[in-house]
Design a protein around this motif. Structure first.
Motif, PDB file in Angstrom:
ATOM      1  N   ALA A 118       1.002  -1.344   0.009  1.00  0.00           N
ATOM      2  CA  ALA A 118      -0.132  -0.016  -0.101  1.00  0.00           C
ATOM      3  C   ALA A 118       0.954   1.344   0.140  1.00  0.00           C
ATOM      4  N   MET A 119       0.361   2.343  -0.621  1.00  0.00           N
ATOM      5  CA  MET A 119       1.217   3.591  -0.676  1.00  0.00           C
ATOM      6  C   MET A 119       0.148   4.725  -0.980  1.00  0.00           C
ATOM      7  N   ALA A 120       0.439   6.025  -0.771  1.00  0.00           N
ATOM      8  CA  ALA A 120      -0.346   6.990  -0.935  1.00  0.00           C
ATOM      9  C   ALA A 120       0.530   8.253  -0.618  1.00  0.00           C
ATOM     10  N   LEU A 127       5.107  10.816   0.067  1.00  0.00           N
ATOM     11  CA  LEU A 127       4.693   9.439  -0.151  1.00  0.00           C
ATOM     12  C   LEU A 127       4.650   8.588   1.249  1.00  0.00           C
ATOM     13  N   TYR A 128       3.713   8.187   1.417  1.00  0.00           N
ATOM     14  CA  TYR A 128       3.654   7.255   2.674  1.00  0.00           C
ATOM     15  C   TYR A 128       3.631   5.851   1.952  1.00  0.00           C
ATOM     16  N   LEU A 129       4.166   4.771   2.651  1.00  0.00           N
ATOM     17  CA  LEU A 129       3.936   3.478   2.257  1.00  0.00           C
ATOM     18  C   LEU A 129       4.026   2.285   3.376  1.00  0.00           C
ATOM     19  N   GLY A 167      -4.146  -1.293   2.043  1.00  0.00           N
ATOM     20  CA  GLY A 167      -4.543  -0.070   1.382  1.00  0.00           C
ATOM     21  C   GLY A 167      -4.246   1.078   2.147  1.00  0.00           C
ATOM     22  N   LEU A 168      -3.944   2.171   1.334  1.00  0.00           N
ATOM     23  CA  LEU A 168      -3.706   3.617   2.001  1.00  0.00           C
ATOM     24  C   LEU A 168      -4.225   4.407   1.193  1.00  0.00           C
ATOM     25  N   ALA A 169      -4.853   5.568   1.840  1.00  0.00           N
ATOM     26  CA  ALA A 169      -5.302   6.550   1.016  1.00  0.00           C
ATOM     27  C   ALA A 169      -5.514   8.034   1.933  1.00  0.00           C
ATOM     28  N   CYS A 170      -4.854   9.038   1.553  1.00  0.00           N
ATOM     29  CA  CYS A 170      -4.726  10.261   2.255  1.00  0.00           C
ATOM     30  C   CYS A 170      -6.034  11.279   2.090  1.00  0.00           C
ATOM     31  N   ALA A 171      -6.676  11.678   2.756  1.00  0.00           N
ATOM     32  CA  ALA A 171      -8.009  12.651   2.435  1.00  0.00           C
ATOM     33  C   ALA A 171      -7.155  13.951   2.367  1.00  0.00           C
ATOM     34  N   SER A 172      -8.030  14.978   1.802  1.00  0.00           N
ATOM     35  CA  SER A 172      -7.510  16.386   1.507  1.00  0.00           C
ATOM     36  C   SER A 172      -7.196  16.993   2.885  1.00  0.00           C
ATOM     37  N   CYS A 210      -6.922  -2.140  -1.657  1.00  0.00           N
ATOM     38  CA  CYS A 210      -6.544  -0.873  -1.981  1.00  0.00           C
ATOM     39  C   CYS A 210      -7.709   0.162  -1.810  1.00  0.00           C
ATOM     40  N   LEU A 211      -7.225   1.282  -1.456  1.00  0.00           N
ATOM     41  CA  LEU A 211      -8.035   2.283  -1.246  1.00  0.00           C
ATOM     42  C   LEU A 211      -7.788   3.525  -2.024  1.00  0.00           C
ATOM     43  N   GLY A 212      -8.616   4.589  -2.285  1.00  0.00           N
ATOM     44  CA  GLY A 212      -8.427   5.809  -3.166  1.00  0.00           C
ATOM     45  C   GLY A 212      -9.518   6.723  -2.790  1.00  0.00           C
ATOM     46  N   PHE A 213      -9.090   8.036  -2.542  1.00  0.00           N
ATOM     47  CA  PHE A 213     -10.252   9.022  -2.540  1.00  0.00           C
ATOM     48  C   PHE A 213     -10.425   9.809  -3.989  1.00  0.00           C
TER      49      PHE A 213
END
Length: 331
Positions: A118-120, A127-129, A167-172, A210-213
């Motif tokens: 996972a990365m975001a 970049l985080y992983l 999964g990773l995802a970063c919000a606004s 996985c995740l995604g905004f």
């Protein structure tokens, strides 16, 4: 109607004339409605897809890498990144092809094993992983930051959860979310790496990798189907689709579709309309007998996929005036 393959959507029009050949005259050009939220995804082991965010239907685009990839992230600048084994790659959203950018190095953080599921990117471009040392007798998920220019990783900390964070995802807002295959939706402290369960009352109620905004702030997840997640209770709701083990997804802006140029011939068997096609695009020839509003455009035969070569369609009609346009759709 005969099809000859030997020889955001745009369209162009041409009219029949008493000449042996006619180069396209553009009378009008516009785009058909395109979803603002387009999903680019990578599936196991290394296939790129586009996914309809409303239906979950996927279309294959191409192969990312000869080596399997297991994640995807889009930078604030719009660049897609993935990791295959020990290399950081950029990914072309049109062809799906990956290009090796740099080897990644997490060794200085005390971890000789690289397994990144996972990365975001944060809104600030960090970049985080997630990496785990599965060779350890006590494997655990660890949060890292990664320099995309050098490939050097920096350990932030342990999530406090045993594998698997998928999964990773970063919000606004900058809040980092993760999906754990047993716990479900968690938030992750970007200073310590510690994970906090969004809803301890429930575990993982869907199989997500996985995740995604989306641009409007909705959190999506996927593996064998597409879901949208509630940030308050962590529960995923099924959208649909029959997907092929999706491991990373990112929302991208609509990709412009090249305007087709048509060549129109009169032949003994009818009107022959030819256009040079592109792969990963679908074509539909349409016609009308006049440009008045009462003359609606009608499809001429079925859609056909682009091949990279010229394709010709013959329309066996003898109307005094015939107008044509080619509608092009990219998956």
């Amino acid at each position: 109607m005969a099809l000859d393959t030997t020889a955001g959507n745009r369209e162009a029009c041409a009219t029949r004339m008493n000449k042996p050949a006619l180069t396209l005259v553009v009378l009008a050009a516009f785009s058909r409605p395109i979803l603002a939220e387009q999903i680019f995804a990578v599936g196991w082991p290394s296939q790129a897809y586009s996914i309809d965010s409303v239906t979950g239907v996927a279309h294959g685009i191409g192969t990312v890498s000869p080596i399997a990839v297991n994640d995807l992230a889009r930078s604030p600048a719009g660049v897609l990144y993935t990791i295959n084994s020990t290399n950081l790659l950029t990914v072309d959203p049109v062809t799906g092809a990956g290009t090796v950018l740099t080897p990644i190095n997490l060794h200085s953080s005390g971890n000789s094993y690289i397994s990144v599921p996972a990365m975001a990117f944060s809104p600030a471009g960090v970049l985080y992983l997630i990496n785990r040392d599965e060779n350890s007798p006590f494997p655990s998920d660890r949060l890292y930051t990664l320099d995309v220019n050098t490939g050097q990783g920096q350990l932030v900390g342990f999530t406090g959860l045993t594998p698997h964070m998928q999964g990773l995802a970063c919000a606004s807002s900058g809040t980092l979310y993760g999906w754990h295959t047993e716990v479900g939706l968690v938030t992750i402290n970007t200073s310590t790496g510690a994970a906090t369960d969004v809803n301890p009352a429930v575990g993982a109620t869907a199989n997500l990798q996985c995740l995604g905004f989306s641009p409007n702030g909705n959190l999506y997840g996927a593996q064998m189907a597409l879901y949208v997640l509630n940030l308050n209770d962590g529960l995923p709701s099924l959208i649909g689709g029959t997907l092929a083990d999706i491991r990373g997804l990112a929302f991208i802006p609509p990709i412009p579709v090249a305007r087709p140029e048509l060549t129109v011939f009169t032949t003994p068997t009818g009107i022959r309309v030819c256009t040079l096609t592109q792969s990963n695009q679908t074509y539909q020839l349409e016609f009308r007998t006049g440009l008045e509003s009462t003359n609606a455009w009608a499809s001429l035969g079925p859609t056909f996929p682009g091949t990279g070569a010229e394709i010709c369609v013959t329309n066996p009609v003898s109307a005094k005036h015939q107008f044509y346009r080619m509608a092009v759709t990219r998956p």
